[in-house]
Design a protein around this motif. Structure first.
Motif, PDB file in Angstrom:
ATOM      1  N   SER A 114       1.036  -1.462   0.408  1.00  0.00           N
ATOM      2  CA  SER A 114      -0.037  -0.161  -0.339  1.00  0.00           C
ATOM      3  C   SER A 114       0.531   1.298   0.283  1.00  0.00           C
ATOM      4  O   SER A 114       1.656   1.505   1.054  1.00  0.00           O
ATOM      5  CB  SER A 114      -1.352   0.175   1.216  1.00  0.00           C
ATOM      6  N   LEU A 115       0.490   2.201  -0.847  1.00  0.00           N
ATOM      7  CA  LEU A 115       1.223   3.735  -0.665  1.00  0.00           C
ATOM      8  C   LEU A 115       0.175   4.936  -0.557  1.00  0.00           C
ATOM      9  O   LEU A 115      -1.103   4.354  -1.451  1.00  0.00           O
ATOM     10  CB  LEU A 115       1.520   3.533  -2.555  1.00  0.00           C
ATOM     11  N   ALA A 116       0.827   5.708   0.069  1.00  0.00           N
ATOM     12  CA  ALA A 116       0.343   7.229   0.024  1.00  0.00           C
ATOM     13  C   ALA A 116       1.198   8.281   0.073  1.00  0.00           C
ATOM     14  O   ALA A 116       2.170   8.109  -0.402  1.00  0.00           O
ATOM     15  CB  ALA A 116      -1.079   7.290   0.912  1.00  0.00           C
ATOM     16  N   LYS A 117       0.637   9.039   1.227  1.00  0.00           N
ATOM     17  CA  LYS A 117       1.804  10.280   1.155  1.00  0.00           C
ATOM     18  C   LYS A 117       2.365  10.816   0.005  1.00  0.00           C
ATOM     19  O   LYS A 117       1.764  11.771  -0.740  1.00  0.00           O
ATOM     20  CB  LYS A 117       3.021   9.553   2.403  1.00  0.00           C
ATOM     21  N   GLY A 118       3.455  10.333  -0.316  1.00  0.00           N
ATOM     22  CA  GLY A 118       4.583  11.448  -1.415  1.00  0.00           C
ATOM     23  C   GLY A 118       4.030  10.694  -2.713  1.00  0.00           C
ATOM     24  O   GLY A 118       4.836  11.576  -3.513  1.00  0.00           O
ATOM     25  N   ILE A 119       3.934  10.436  -3.147  1.00  0.00           N
ATOM     26  CA  ILE A 119       3.315   9.406  -4.536  1.00  0.00           C
ATOM     27  C   ILE A 119       2.917  10.235  -5.440  1.00  0.00           C
ATOM     28  O   ILE A 119       3.070  10.405  -5.740  1.00  0.00           O
ATOM     29  CB  ILE A 119       2.744   8.140  -4.780  1.00  0.00           C
ATOM     30  N   GLY A 120       1.611  11.707  -4.616  1.00  0.00           N
ATOM     31  CA  GLY A 120       1.296  12.625  -6.041  1.00  0.00           C
ATOM     32  C   GLY A 120       2.339  13.926  -5.177  1.00  0.00           C
ATOM     33  O   GLY A 120       1.530  15.088  -5.918  1.00  0.00           O
ATOM     34  N   SER A 121       3.274  13.508  -4.562  1.00  0.00           N
ATOM     35  CA  SER A 121       4.542  14.841  -4.490  1.00  0.00           C
ATOM     36  C   SER A 121       2.866  16.217  -3.316  1.00  0.00           C
ATOM     37  O   SER A 121       3.408  17.259  -4.033  1.00  0.00           O
ATOM     38  CB  SER A 121       4.357  15.193  -5.617  1.00  0.00           C
ATOM     39  N   GLY A 122       2.252  15.932  -3.298  1.00  0.00           N
ATOM     40  CA  GLY A 122       0.782  16.413  -2.261  1.00  0.00           C
ATOM     41  C   GLY A 122      -0.338  16.346  -2.631  1.00  0.00           C
ATOM     42  O   GLY A 122      -1.248  17.357  -2.406  1.00  0.00           O
ATOM     43  N   VAL A 123      -0.909  15.986  -4.218  1.00  0.00           N
ATOM     44  CA  VAL A 123      -1.851  15.615  -4.448  1.00  0.00           C
ATOM     45  C   VAL A 123      -2.008  14.616  -3.836  1.00  0.00           C
ATOM     46  O   VAL A 123      -1.189  13.446  -4.549  1.00  0.00           O
ATOM     47  CB  VAL A 123      -2.149  15.489  -6.131  1.00  0.00           C
ATOM     48  N   PRO A 124      -3.470  15.063  -3.568  1.00  0.00           N
ATOM     49  CA  PRO A 124      -4.334  13.407  -2.742  1.00  0.00           C
ATOM     50  C   PRO A 124      -3.534  11.813  -3.770  1.00  0.00           C
ATOM     51  O   PRO A 124      -4.786  12.342  -4.613  1.00  0.00           O
ATOM     52  CB  PRO A 124      -4.861  13.867  -2.066  1.00  0.00           C
ATOM     53  N   MET A 125      -3.111  10.657  -3.232  1.00  0.00           N
ATOM     54  CA  MET A 125      -3.443  10.111  -4.094  1.00  0.00           C
ATOM     55  C   MET A 125      -2.993   9.001  -3.540  1.00  0.00           C
ATOM     56  O   MET A 125      -2.040   8.530  -2.186  1.00  0.00           O
ATOM     57  CB  MET A 125      -2.481  10.085  -5.138  1.00  0.00           C
ATOM     58  N   GLY A 126      -3.717   7.472  -2.859  1.00  0.00           N
ATOM     59  CA  GLY A 126      -3.003   5.821  -2.727  1.00  0.00           C
ATOM     60  C   GLY A 126      -3.184   5.003  -3.648  1.00  0.00           C
ATOM     61  O   GLY A 126      -3.423   5.255  -4.487  1.00  0.00           O
ATOM     62  N   ALA A 127      -1.966   4.107  -3.060  1.00  0.00           N
ATOM     63  CA  ALA A 127      -2.379   3.248  -4.644  1.00  0.00           C
ATOM     64  C   ALA A 127      -1.648   1.911  -3.621  1.00  0.00           C
ATOM     65  O   ALA A 127      -1.819   1.513  -3.096  1.00  0.00           O
ATOM     66  CB  ALA A 127      -1.495   3.478  -5.794  1.00  0.00           C
ATOM     67  N   VAL A 128      -2.328   0.602  -4.889  1.00  0.00           N
ATOM     68  CA  VAL A 128      -1.819  -0.815  -3.334  1.00  0.00           C
ATOM     69  C   VAL A 128      -1.343  -1.580  -5.548  1.00  0.00           C
ATOM     70  O   VAL A 128      -1.771  -1.121  -6.020  1.00  0.00           O
ATOM     71  CB  VAL A 128      -3.263  -1.100  -3.516  1.00  0.00           C
ATOM     72  N   LEU A 129      -0.602  -2.508  -5.132  1.00  0.00           N
ATOM     73  CA  LEU A 129       0.397  -2.732  -5.759  1.00  0.00           C
ATOM     74  C   LEU A 129       0.652  -3.851  -5.583  1.00  0.00           C
ATOM     75  O   LEU A 129       0.506  -4.356  -4.308  1.00  0.00           O
ATOM     76  CB  LEU A 129       1.936  -2.653  -5.879  1.00  0.00           C
ATOM     77  N   VAL A 130       0.146  -5.148  -6.781  1.00  0.00           N
ATOM     78  CA  VAL A 130      -0.673  -6.082  -6.639  1.00  0.00           C
ATOM     79  C   VAL A 130       0.240  -6.905  -7.410  1.00  0.00           C
ATOM     80  O   VAL A 130       0.185  -7.229  -8.722  1.00  0.00           O
ATOM     81  CB  VAL A 130      -2.218  -6.186  -6.931  1.00  0.00           C
ATOM     82  N   SER A 131       0.395  -8.384  -6.673  1.00  0.00           N
ATOM     83  CA  SER A 131       1.596  -9.514  -7.447  1.00  0.00           C
ATOM     84  C   SER A 131      -0.144 -10.185  -9.024  1.00  0.00           C
ATOM     85  O   SER A 131      -0.776  -9.789  -8.440  1.00  0.00           O
ATOM     86  CB  SER A 131       0.707 -11.013  -6.611  1.00  0.00           C
ATOM     87  N   GLU A 132       1.111 -10.483  -9.221  1.00  0.00           N
ATOM     88  CA  GLU A 132       0.390 -11.057 -10.482  1.00  0.00           C
ATOM     89  C   GLU A 132      -0.425 -12.306 -10.211  1.00  0.00           C
ATOM     90  O   GLU A 132      -1.886 -12.310 -10.469  1.00  0.00           O
ATOM     91  CB  GLU A 132       1.349 -12.053 -11.536  1.00  0.00           C
ATOM     92  N   GLY A 133      -0.628 -13.176  -8.926  1.00  0.00           N
ATOM     93  CA  GLY A 133      -1.248 -14.195  -9.103  1.00  0.00           C
ATOM     94  C   GLY A 133      -2.803 -13.389  -8.132  1.00  0.00           C
ATOM     95  O   GLY A 133      -3.371 -14.203  -8.929  1.00  0.00           O
ATOM     96  N   ILE A 134      -2.074 -12.647  -7.091  1.00  0.00           N
ATOM     97  CA  ILE A 134      -3.246 -12.146  -7.071  1.00  0.00           C
ATOM     98  C   ILE A 134      -4.433 -11.367  -8.259  1.00  0.00           C
ATOM     99  O   ILE A 134      -5.869 -11.149  -7.980  1.00  0.00           O
ATOM    100  CB  ILE A 134      -3.262 -11.181  -5.416  1.00  0.00           C
ATOM    101  N   ALA A 135      -3.713 -10.834  -9.135  1.00  0.00           N
ATOM    102  CA  ALA A 135      -3.484  -9.496 -10.111  1.00  0.00           C
ATOM    103  C   ALA A 135      -4.786 -10.102 -10.593  1.00  0.00           C
ATOM    104  O   ALA A 135      -5.969 -10.249 -11.497  1.00  0.00           O
ATOM    105  CB  ALA A 135      -3.342  -8.615 -10.275  1.00  0.00           C
ATOM    106  N   GLN A 136      -4.576 -11.704 -10.693  1.00  0.00           N
ATOM    107  CA  GLN A 136      -5.100 -12.806 -12.450  1.00  0.00           C
ATOM    108  C   GLN A 136      -6.951 -13.206 -12.161  1.00  0.00           C
ATOM    109  O   GLN A 136      -7.635 -13.267 -12.479  1.00  0.00           O
ATOM    110  CB  GLN A 136      -4.549 -14.052 -12.728  1.00  0.00           C
ATOM    111  N   THR A 137      -6.510 -13.197  -9.719  1.00  0.00           N
ATOM    112  CA  THR A 137      -8.102 -13.272 -10.243  1.00  0.00           C
ATOM    113  C   THR A 137      -9.103 -11.891  -9.931  1.00  0.00           C
ATOM    114  O   THR A 137     -10.379 -12.839  -9.261  1.00  0.00           O
ATOM    115  CB  THR A 137      -7.968 -13.643  -8.679  1.00  0.00           C
ATOM    116  N   VAL A 138      -8.701 -11.510  -9.789  1.00  0.00           N
ATOM    117  CA  VAL A 138     -10.024  -9.949  -9.777  1.00  0.00           C
ATOM    118  C   VAL A 138     -10.253  -9.820 -11.663  1.00  0.00           C
ATOM    119  O   VAL A 138      -9.596  -9.638 -11.948  1.00  0.00           O
ATOM    120  CB  VAL A 138      -8.739  -8.971  -9.892  1.00  0.00           C
ATOM    121  N   GLN A 139     -11.794  -9.512 -10.752  1.00  0.00           N
ATOM    122  CA  GLN A 139     -12.754  -9.171 -11.875  1.00  0.00           C
ATOM    123  C   GLN A 139     -13.535  -7.917 -12.226  1.00  0.00           C
ATOM    124  O   GLN A 139     -13.009  -7.815 -11.272  1.00  0.00           O
ATOM    125  CB  GLN A 139     -13.999 -10.194 -12.003  1.00  0.00           C
ATOM    126  N   PRO A 140     -14.163  -7.599 -13.553  1.00  0.00           N
ATOM    127  CA  PRO A 140     -14.450  -5.481 -13.467  1.00  0.00           C
ATOM    128  C   PRO A 140     -15.310  -5.346 -12.102  1.00  0.00           C
ATOM    129  O   PRO A 140     -16.713  -7.082 -12.086  1.00  0.00           O
ATOM    130  CB  PRO A 140     -14.768  -5.518 -14.784  1.00  0.00           C
TER     131      PRO A 140
END
Ligand SMILES: Cc1ncc(COP(=O)(O)O)c(C=O)c1O
Length: 381
Positions: A240-266
């Motif tokens: 999980s990421l946030a804080k500095g990733i937008g240099s002050g513009v609010p933003m968060g992110a999750v980096l996801v492994s390939e194995g988990i990503a393959q199971t995610v549906q729209p």
């Protein structure tokens, strides 16, 4: 000097006695024109410094082109931002899910782990902090935050940080995820040896749980590598990421492994604002500035200078942490020290421990600025 709280604002924070009007690089100015060297970075957010011209330009340009469109359409700027971030992430982290804050990133990381494993529980650690929404605050290892989140989400369990045997005892077949800050910031900048991270990885593999690094503070170069993920040969499944990733513009992110990503549906996950064009423009520019201006190298060199200089001061018992996430353990309470530094024009953070100062400066902090801070610390102490 006292600064009044606006009568219209809910008093959610104890305010520092300063009203900030503008910033440039590692310096901010108050409304009377006094300057402060900012070793706090708006709580680790001003990664590329305040108002870095390339970030400001990227935001301005994007604002003039398209201020917002949601995730139901592709956006060139979102594609560029996601590719720029994933290019820095160690395999098997291969996909990014953009959200709006650190707590939202952790909520989604835990949900991804629960849905993938079909399990309910989350193991986190004493001293940890992961945000203030229900699930994240229920994972807090600092009791005062967990209490604020009552009633807590069921299925959260805690173990002492750094104690592998305790984690082994707590991680049974109900545990979907092991969630930790690799360097516990709020707890007073506490970390663990390589063998602990390697042991947690092994434990997760053996028991079928997913390993989540909360890199809301350690990510994006702050600790001297782009991510903590990958260090000591340990790859988490989710970051999980946030804080500095937008240099002050609010933003968060999750980096996801390939194995988990393959199971995610729209439609499994979503957010209206996450991955919006303004935040993506800021994040793409932040990655490029960190790489092209060699800010990670700057963090490493600056950190050595800070640690050496601070360690030489008799009132400093210990300097811990890595890169520009440092805890300075004093032989006295840090509150009056912070106040004296503020009066001299230096902003530093506190922590959950009354004798530990926290330094979370912009990654652009220069050697000359570090030397100025060291002189001020020596005088104040
Ligand atoms: C390690 C860590 N995780 C999560 C959070 C929550 O982030 P946010 O305030 O953006 O929700 C924070 C905030 O301080 C944090 O330090």
């Amino acid at each position: 000097m006292t600064v009044e709280l606006s009568a219209a604002e809910l008093p959610t924070y104890t305010r520092w006695p300063v009203e900030i009007a503008r910033g440039e690089g590692s310096t901010v100015w108050d409304t009377s024109g006094k300057s402060y060297l900012d070793l706090y970075g708006g709580h680790a957010v001003a990664a590329t410094g305040h108002c870095h011209p390339r970030i400001v330009e990227a935001i301005r340009e994007q604002a003039g082109e398209l201020l917002f469109y949601s995730n139901v359409v592709a956006l060139p700027v979102r594609t560029r931002a996601s590719e720029a971030i994933i290019a820095q992430a160690p395999a098997p982290l291969s996909k990014v899910f953009f959200v709006n804050s650190g707590t939202e990133a952790n909520e989604n990381a835990m949900r991804l782990a629960r849905r993938f494993t079909g399990r309910s529980d989350v193991l986190s650690f004493h001293g940890g902090f992961h945000g203030r929404t229900s699930d994240a605050i229920s994972a807090a290892g600092l009791a005062k935050y967990r209490e604020l989140g009552r009633p807590n989400v069921p299925g959260h369990r805690l173990a002492p940080f750094g104690d592998l045997a305790a984690a082994e005892a707590a991680a049974d077949e109900k545990v979907a995820a092991v969630l930790l800050e690799p360097i516990q910031s709020m707890a007073g900048v506490v970390t663990a040896p390589a063998s602990y991270f390697q042991g947690l990885r092994r434990l997760c593999d053996e028991r079928g749980a997913k390993l989540i690094y909360d890199e809301v503070q350690t990510g994006f170069g702050r600790t001297g590598t782009f991510f903590f993920a990958g260090r000591h040969g340990v790859m988490p499944d989710l970051v999980s990421l946030a804080k500095g990733i937008g240099s002050g513009v609010p933003m968060g992110a999750v980096l996801v492994s390939e194995g988990i990503a393959q199971t995610v549906q729209p439609e499994d996950y979503g957010t209206t604002f996450g991955g919006g064009p303004l935040a993506c423009a800021a994040a793409e520019a932040t990655v490029r500035v960190i790489l092209e201006e060699k800010l990670i190298e700057n963090v490493r060199a600056g950190s050595r200078r800070l640690v050496d200089g601070l360690s030489a001061l008799p009132a400093v018992r210990e300097v811990r942490g890595e890169g520009f996430l440092l805890g300075v353990v004093l032989d006295r309470p840090c509150k009056p020290v912070r106040q004296a530094l503020l009066e001299r024009g230096f902003l530093v953070g506190g922590s959950d421990l009354p004798d530990v100062l926290r330094l979370l400066p912009p990654l652009v902090l220069t050697q000359e600025e570090i030397d100025r801070f060291l002189v001020a610390m020596s005088k104040v102490l």
